[in-house]
Design an enzyme around this catalytic site. Structure first.
Site, PDB file in Angstrom:
ATOM      1  CB  SER A 139      -6.752  -5.468  -9.048  1.00 51.52           C
ATOM      2  OG  SER A 139      -8.004  -5.910  -9.537  1.00 51.52           O
ATOM      3  CG  HIS A 162      -5.823  -2.722  -6.298  1.00 50.42           C
ATOM      4  ND1 HIS A 162      -5.316  -3.707  -5.474  1.00 50.42           N
ATOM      5  CD2 HIS A 162      -7.109  -3.076  -6.562  1.00 50.42           C
ATOM      6  CE1 HIS A 162      -6.252  -4.623  -5.253  1.00 50.42           C
ATOM      7  NE2 HIS A 162      -7.344  -4.255  -5.903  1.00 50.42           N
ATOM      8  CE  LYS A 174      -8.186  -3.444  -2.835  1.00 53.36           C
ATOM      9  NZ  LYS A 174      -9.521  -3.149  -2.233  1.00 53.36           N
TER      10      LYS A 174
END
Length: 440
Positions: free
Chosen positions: A224, A252, A284
């Site tokens: 990230s 991610h 996310k």
């Protein structure tokens, strides 16, 4: 670039003088009321934190952190009643705010209430938990999955529970804090290897593996801070050569990597069975909150009955399980969202590089940093961007070493090409304007 947003010699000297006085004051704290144990100035990192806050005030830079968003934050948002192009959200595919996801969460509340109200081992189990775990296991090509209430806590409790003082943990130097905290809790020997360097990892294993019982290698599928990727097949091969477990943090990656958003294995064309432990988050792409572990049935069963962060923690709230499950369903049904995200990230990366910005090693698949060097440069450019209607967070010392401060852009499938072009133009104009002002 950093010189353009840097300080003049006189301004720098004045700031250092002010901060040195601040440091002297911190070094001689007021006498605590009841002894040194109550002296809060000696808390870990307190002096660095207060010095950086003082630097921001001295430079007239408003803190960009903890700004409340007025509604759903995706590719666009509203902060303080003002619309902005938003690059500070992990809402990669725009599913947080999708009416189908909201409807699933509301239906779960109507049926089960807001909270599970207990550990799942006790009386907090709901049908949604099993359905979500089955869907996540299938997504990763794994035998089983276990969902927990926090992504950070998932790494801490699983790593802390899996390894002990006789064991060895190797992890990427840029690994997430949750992995480092889990390693510390385990008491295992912890070695960090150079970022994305599988050969360095193998060198450490060759030197230390035989002195330890169990070994665990931990990498991320999508980093990230830099937006780059590991060579998954290489790490999987070295794990097997040295009789080590391989764990991949996909926080991610899901919805971002691979043609259909299945993560780093799909991106690399690798067999997901090469990974022993898949870890991911629900907050996310999956527009919820929590974390999970996917892997072999035997491992998951053991964690389900023994991992402290699961056994002694409340179960995942039913509306959160429902929203993650529906988001996962939409991800599978609408791969165009992944394609749009990746196209947007590639466009941002290309335009930023053409404008002369340092984007580091970003693969341009969802995360693109603009590396400015100094924390002052990063903070000032973020402030100028916000003033022009672009919300992006600066990453400053001590989170990153001074010299690698940056703005970190999280792209979304919701961004338009025009918004991306306008954003890069705003950044370039702010940079060039500051450089011209300094030169004059």
């Amino acid at each position: 670039m950093s010189s353009g947003f840097g300080l003049s010699a006189g301004a720098r000297a004045a700031l250092l003088n002010r901060l040195s006085k601040r440091g002297a004051a911190l070094a001689a704290p007021e006498a605590p009321a009841e002894g040194p144990g109550r002296d809060l100035s000696t808390l870990p990192g307190m002096r660095d934190f207060e010095t950086m806050r003082e630097a921001g005030a001295a430079l007239g830079i408003e803190s960009p952190y903890f700004r409340p968003h007025d509604g759903v934050a995706g590719g666009r948002s509203s902060i303080g009643g003002r619309g902005v192009i938003n690059f500070a959200s992990y809402n990669y595919l725009g599913l947080n705010g999708d009416p189908r996801v909201a409807a699933a969460a509301k239906a779960a509340i109507d049926r089960h209430g807001v909270s599970a109200s207990a550990s799942r081992l006790a009386s907090g189990e709901r049908p949604l938990h099993g359905a979500l775990e089955a869907a996540l296991a299938a997504h990763h090509g794994a035998e089983a999955c276990l969902a927990l209430v926090s992504g950070h806590a998932t790494n801490v409790t699983v790593i802390g529970h899996l390894l002990g003082p006789r064991d060895l943990i190797l992890h990427d130097r840029l690994i997430h804090n949750s992995v480092a905290e889990g390693a510390r809790l385990s008491g295992a020997r912890r070695i960090a290897f150079a970022h994305n360097d599988w050969q360095a990892a193998e060198g450490e294993l060759a030197a230390h593996r035989r002195r330890h019982g169990r070994a665990l290698i931990v990498i991320e599928g999508h980093y990230s801070m830099d937006g780059d990727l590991p060579d998954l097949p290489r790490f999987a091969a070295l794990a097997r050569r040295h009789d080590a477990l391989l764990m991949v943090d996909e926080a991610h990656s899901i919805g971002v990597l691979g043609a259909t958003g299945r993560g780093i294995a799909e991106q690399c064309g690798a067999d997901p069975g090469l990974v022993d432990i898949w870890m991911g988050t629900l907050s996310k792409t999956l527009s919820s909150c929590g974390g999970y572990i996917a892997g072999r049935q035997r491992l998951v069963d053991w964690l389900r009955h023994t991992a402290p962060g699961f056994v002694y923690s409340v179960g995942l709230a039913p509306p959160l399980a429902a929203s993650a499950l529906e988001s996962l369903r939409i991800l599978g049904a609408e791969p165009w969202r992944v394609a749009k995200l990746q196209a947007n990230a590639a466009l941002f990366l290309r335009l930023a590089r053409e404008a002369g910005f340092d984007t580091g090693s970003s693969a341009g698949l969802g995360i693109v940093p603009i590396i400015l060097g100094s924390s002052v440069a990063a903070a000032r450019l973020a402030a100028a961007a916000f003033e022009a209607g672009v919300n992006v967070q600066p990453i400053l010392f001590p989170v990153v070493p001074e010299g690698s401060a940056r703005l970190r852009f999280f792209l979304s499938s919701e961004h338009s090409a025009e918004e991306i072009e306008r954003t890069v133009a705003i950044l370039a104009a702010a940079r060039d304007g500051a450089a011209a002002q300094l030169a004059s």
